[in-house]
Design an enzyme around this catalytic site. Structure first.
Site, PDB file in Angstrom:
ATOM      1  N   GLY A 289       0.836  -1.196   0.000  1.00 58.74           N
ATOM      2  CA  GLY A 289       0.000   0.000   0.000  1.00 58.74           C
ATOM      3  C   GLY A 289       0.861   1.231   0.000  1.00 58.74           C
ATOM      4  O   GLY A 289       2.078   1.162   0.143  1.00 58.74           O
ATOM      5  N   GLY A 291       0.736   5.123   1.666  1.00 61.88           N
ATOM      6  CA  GLY A 291       0.034   6.084   2.503  1.00 61.88           C
ATOM      7  C   GLY A 291       0.697   7.435   2.407  1.00 61.88           C
ATOM      8  O   GLY A 291       1.565   7.650   1.568  1.00 61.88           O
ATOM      9  N   GLY A 292       0.287   8.341   3.286  1.00 63.02           N
ATOM     10  CA  GLY A 292       0.827   9.691   3.278  1.00 63.02           C
ATOM     11  C   GLY A 292       2.307   9.725   3.603  1.00 63.02           C
ATOM     12  O   GLY A 292       2.988  10.700   3.341  1.00 63.02           O
ATOM     13  N   PHE A 293       2.820   8.656   4.186  1.00 65.09           N
ATOM     14  CA  PHE A 293       4.197   8.693   4.654  1.00 65.09           C
ATOM     15  C   PHE A 293       5.158   7.908   3.777  1.00 65.09           C
ATOM     16  O   PHE A 293       6.346   7.907   4.001  1.00 65.09           O
ATOM     17  CB  PHE A 293       4.276   8.153   6.085  1.00 65.09           C
ATOM     18  CG  PHE A 293       3.387   8.905   7.029  1.00 65.09           C
ATOM     19  CD1 PHE A 293       3.711  10.192   7.409  1.00 65.09           C
ATOM     20  CD2 PHE A 293       2.231   8.335   7.519  1.00 65.09           C
ATOM     21  CE1 PHE A 293       2.900  10.906   8.271  1.00 65.09           C
ATOM     22  CE2 PHE A 293       1.413   9.047   8.387  1.00 65.09           C
ATOM     23  CZ  PHE A 293       1.743  10.328   8.763  1.00 65.09           C
ATOM     24  N   GLY A 294       4.613   7.183   2.821  1.00 62.81           N
ATOM     25  CA  GLY A 294       5.488   6.423   1.945  1.00 62.81           C
ATOM     26  C   GLY A 294       4.894   5.062   1.632  1.00 62.81           C
ATOM     27  O   GLY A 294       3.811   4.719   2.083  1.00 62.81           O
ATOM     28  N   LYS A 295       5.651   4.307   0.820  1.00 68.84           N
ATOM     29  CA  LYS A 295       5.159   2.989   0.416  1.00 68.84           C
ATOM     30  C   LYS A 295       5.428   1.935   1.486  1.00 68.84           C
ATOM     31  O   LYS A 295       6.420   2.022   2.208  1.00 68.84           O
ATOM     32  CB  LYS A 295       5.858   2.556  -0.867  1.00 68.84           C
ATOM     33  CG  LYS A 295       5.241   3.145  -2.100  1.00 68.84           C
ATOM     34  CD  LYS A 295       5.848   2.534  -3.349  1.00 68.84           C
ATOM     35  CE  LYS A 295       5.266   3.219  -4.580  1.00 68.84           C
ATOM     36  NZ  LYS A 295       6.006   2.924  -5.791  1.00 68.84           N
ATOM     37  N   LYS A 310       8.055  -0.114   5.935  1.00 69.75           N
ATOM     38  CA  LYS A 310       7.577   1.196   5.497  1.00 69.75           C
ATOM     39  C   LYS A 310       8.771   2.055   5.126  1.00 69.75           C
ATOM     40  O   LYS A 310       9.672   2.262   5.936  1.00 69.75           O
ATOM     41  CB  LYS A 310       6.758   1.853   6.610  1.00 69.75           C
ATOM     42  CG  LYS A 310       6.098   3.141   6.165  1.00 69.75           C
ATOM     43  CD  LYS A 310       5.135   3.689   7.207  1.00 69.75           C
ATOM     44  CE  LYS A 310       3.791   3.020   7.210  1.00 69.75           C
ATOM     45  NZ  LYS A 310       2.834   3.608   6.274  1.00 69.75           N
ATOM     46  N   ASP A 409      -4.246  10.586  11.424  1.00 69.42           N
ATOM     47  CA  ASP A 409      -4.806  10.035  10.187  1.00 69.42           C
ATOM     48  C   ASP A 409      -5.569   8.747  10.491  1.00 69.42           C
ATOM     49  O   ASP A 409      -5.299   7.695   9.923  1.00 69.42           O
ATOM     50  CB  ASP A 409      -3.684   9.801   9.167  1.00 69.42           C
ATOM     51  CG  ASP A 409      -4.225   9.656   7.735  1.00 69.42           C
ATOM     52  OD1 ASP A 409      -5.423   9.949   7.516  1.00 69.42           O
ATOM     53  OD2 ASP A 409      -3.460   9.240   6.849  1.00 69.42           O
TER      54      ASP A 409
END
Ligand SMILES: *[C@@H]1O[C@H](CO)[C@@H](O)[C@H](O)[C@H]1NC(C)=O
Ligand SMILES: *[C@@H]1O[C@H](CO)[C@@H](O)[C@H](O)[C@H]1NC(C)=O
Ligand SMILES: *[C@@H]1O[C@H](CO)[C@@H](O)[C@H](O)[C@H]1NC(C)=O
Ligand SMILES: *[C@@H]1O[C@H](CO)[C@@H](O)[C@H](O)[C@H]1NC(C)=O
Ligand SMILES: *[C@@H]1O[C@H](CO)[C@@H](O)[C@H](O)[C@H]1NC(C)=O
Ligand SMILES: *[C@@H]1O[C@H](CO)[C@@H](O)[C@H](O)[C@H]1NC(C)=O
Ligand SMILES: *[C@@H]1O[C@H](CO)[C@@H](O)[C@H](O)[C@H]1NC(C)=O
Length: 605
Positions: A289, A291-295, A310, A409
């Site tokens: 996935g 997200g806002g912080f990276g893959k 992450k 979040d």
């Protein structure tokens, strides 16, 4: 004259907050501790900024946040001058030969969460000013020569979770409220323990049922150790802002039967190579996935453990590696059944990575909306369990961590499901890792449209109530299976925002139309109503009106929802009436030039 006083005051303020003042105070500490010439050699009196000195950590404003000097063999005394370090959260000087008194001025260290002076030769009384340290979580003064009575002021330390005063020369009574602290040890003193409280003089854990059945303990402890090793936690809690060098412990509590401390292992530092191999060179096919912080990549370590890696993007860390590591350690002390545990991390000059256990059943969002053919629908009892588990995880972050952790979040995509379909909240604490660049005005808003609380969008200020809002939207996702924002709803002339959509159906008493059709009518309508009510309470536009997560947990457990809901309806009805009244006045005002009654109504009131 006034000007002179003003200038003096300004000068005082300046010297108070300037790095030089901090450096001077720390240098005074070094001198008073009588450090030998080959110790702390980089503590340079001429160097104004102490943030580069060893054993010192600072925040991004160059305020000193931790001083860690255990077991250094000092023989001197404590300097009162470090009382100016207003942002100091950790002071560790245990295992030295420090003499003299604990200075009153330590009561000025109002950010302090950990004060450890264990195993020195400190004498005199415990200063009552320590009662000013409202954030203090650990107060460890064991094995000194402290005398006098325990100051009553310590009773007001509401965050205190561990108070160790054993092996001193303390006398007098123990303030009653200190027995409510989770962990305490008063043994080895001359304290007056009263007739009926002999066990109180010793050690304890407040607020739990005592007397474990000894036969069971060993078995349960071994079982717990095995479970801990396997990486899934039973109940539990601790978050007490553990910092570098402080021993980390997990307090395990099984149905009131056992109460044991278990040392919690260090975070693992992975090498880049290890993670490269685990993820097959960060292959796209392993992407779980984004997200806002990276893959996030799926990975398999050399010992066959499945992990989620992450890879942070967009990070900036002025404090470099060590600042990153500190934040990571802060996150890693948040250990709870419903929180995603951090296994380890990796830093290179250009990369920051975090390693978590792999969650077999992925996320709630994927289970609601991305089912593959043949995969079972999340049934209603599981959805209820997810609601409660998520609430408990957030409650822990807000109310049991110090400093508290705001998620920023909260949404179904960030709530993962383990092999038992238990809710595991992920991605918490990351905002600080990624979002350290502070602009002068507001920090950048991070979050997901449709889940963001109105006050966060408009002011950029987040609080635990921003998370409560996100949680409310997540409940709506759970019940409806729908996205928080969905433009396809426009086609039915409906609302883009899930919240508005649900509110409308709720007002029209069409609850059945709200529920996820995938549930095929297999749900309890009263329970649906309850979750919707909690969701609407959580998503009130004013943050003060929203319940705290601990209240949410209680409401979901069946306590206090009815009262709050009645209140809400009252407020909502008044709000609607007011709205309609204004609407009416507006209408009359428009087309009633000749309408005397309307003129009066809209006039002088
Ligand atoms: C911390 O640092 C900031 C920026 O340098 C400063 O404005 C603030 O007053 C400092 N606080 C203390 C208590 O020193
Ligand atoms: C400081 O340490 C030196 C030896 O390192 C010792 O001779 C001296 O007495 C100490 N002073 C104090 C005040 O403890
Ligand atoms: C620091 O502590 C001392 C003694 O407790 C007190 O008199 C003084 O006002 C404090 N200073 C500040 C700046 O808070
Ligand atoms: C402990 O402190 C008292 C004074 O408060 C002093 O007389 C005594 O010598 C000290 N004992 C030790 C072992 O340092
Ligand atoms: C309490 O303090 C005594 C004396 O220092 C020590 O022997 C004992 O292990 C401590 N108990 C706990 C539970 O920490
Ligand atoms: C303990 O304190 C008493 C006075 O309260 C003092 O007389 C005694 O010497 C102290 N004991 C030690 C071992 O320092
Ligand atoms: C001790 O016992 C008395 C009565 O026997 C009771 O009133 C009191 O609360 C008890 N104290 C504690 C600390 O339990």
């Amino acid at each position: 004259m006034d000007l002179l006083i003003g200038l003096l005051a300004l000068g005082y303020l300046y010297s108070f907050v300037s790095p030089d003042a901090q450096g001077d105070a720390l240098y005074a500490l070094r001198t008073s501790l009588n450090a030998s010439t080959n110790q702390l050699t980089d503590w340079n009196q001429n160097q104004v900024n102490p943030c580069t000195w060893s054993k010192i950590s600072c925040d991004s404003n160059n305020n000193v946040t931790s001083v860690t000097l255990p077991n250094m063999g000092f023989s001197g005394t404590l300097s009162p001058r470090i009382g100016i370090l207003k942002m100091l959260t950790t002071l560790q000087l245990q295992g030295n030969g420090i003499r003299g008194k604990i200075p009153q001025e330590f009561g000025n260290l109002t950010s302090l969460t950990i004060l450890n002076l264990e195993n020195n030769h400190l004498s005199g009384e415990i200063p009552s000013s320590l009662g000013n340290l409202k954030r203090l979580t650990f107060l460890i003064l064991s094995q000194n020569n402290l005398s006098g009575s325990i100051p009553e002021s310590l009773s007001s330390l509401s965050n205190l979770m561990d108070l160790q005063l054993d092996s001193n020369n303390l006398s007098g009574n123990i303030p009653d409220r200190l027995f409510r602290i989770s962990q305490y040890n008063f043994t080895g003193n001359l304290l007056n323990c009263g007739i009926n409280s002999s066990q109180h003089c010793a050690t304890g854990n407040a607020g739990r049922s005592s007397k474990p059945k000894t036969g069971m303990i060993a078995g349960i402890v071994i079982a717990l150790l095995v479970i801990l090793l396997l990486g899934s936690f039973l109940l539990l809690f601790l978050c007490k802002g553990g910092r570098k060098g402080y021993r980390r412990e997990v307090f395990v509590d099984v149905a009131g039967e056992v109460d044991q401390r278990i040392e919690f292992g260090q975070l693992k530092r992975f090498s880049w190579r290890e993670l490269q191999l685990a993820t097959d060179y960060f292959s796209e096919k392993n992407v779980l996935g984004q997200g806002g912080f990276g893959k996030v990549y799926k990975g398999v370590l050399s010992d066959n453990t499945k992990v989620a890696v992450k890879r942070l993007t967009d990070f900036e860390s002025p404090g470099g590696d060590s600042a990153f590591q500190r934040e990571v350690e802060m996150i890693s002390v948040a250990v709870h059944r419903n929180l995603l545990r951090l296994i380890g991390f990796c830093t290179t000059p250009t990369e920051r990575l975090l390693v978590y256990p792999f969650m077999q059943n992925l996320s709630v969002a994927s289970r609601l909306r991305e089912l593959k053919p043949g995969e079972p629908v999340l049934d209603w009892p599981t959805r209820k369990r997810v609601a409660l588990g998520t609430a408990r995880g957030l409650e822990y972050l807000h109310e049991h961590c110090n400093p508290k952790i705001i998620h920023r979040d909260v949404k179904a995509a960030n709530v993962l499901l383990d092999e038992d379909f238990e809710a595991i909240v992920g991605d918490f604490g990351l905002a600080k890792l990624v979002d350290v660049r502070k602009t002068n005005v507001t920090t950048q808003v991070r979050g997901t449209m449709g889940h963001i609380a109105p006050e966060y969008l408009s002011t950029g200020k987040s609080s635990e109530k921003t998370d409560v809002f996100g949680y409310g939207i997540m409940l709506l996702e759970l019940v409806t299976g729908q996205r928080a924002i969905d433009f396809s709803r426009l086609e039915e002339e409906d609302d883009v925002l899930l919240l508005d959509h649900v509110k409308k159906l709720q007002r029209d008493k069409k609850l059945d139309a709200i529920v996820d059709p995938n549930l095929n009518s297999n749900y309890n309508i009263q329970e649906v109503e309850m979750l919707i009510q909690v969701a609407l309470l959580c998503t009130q536009s004013s943050p003060e009106d929203r319940p705290a997560m601990s209240e949410v947990v209680r409401m979901l457990e069946g306590e206090g929802l009815a009262e709050r809901w009645e209140e809400w309806q009252h407020v909502e009805v008044t709000r609607m009436e007011e709205y309609e009244r204004l609407q009416r006045r507006f209408d009359w005002g428009e087309d009633s030039i000749n309408n005397q009654e309307a003129m009066e109504l809209s006039g002088g009131r």
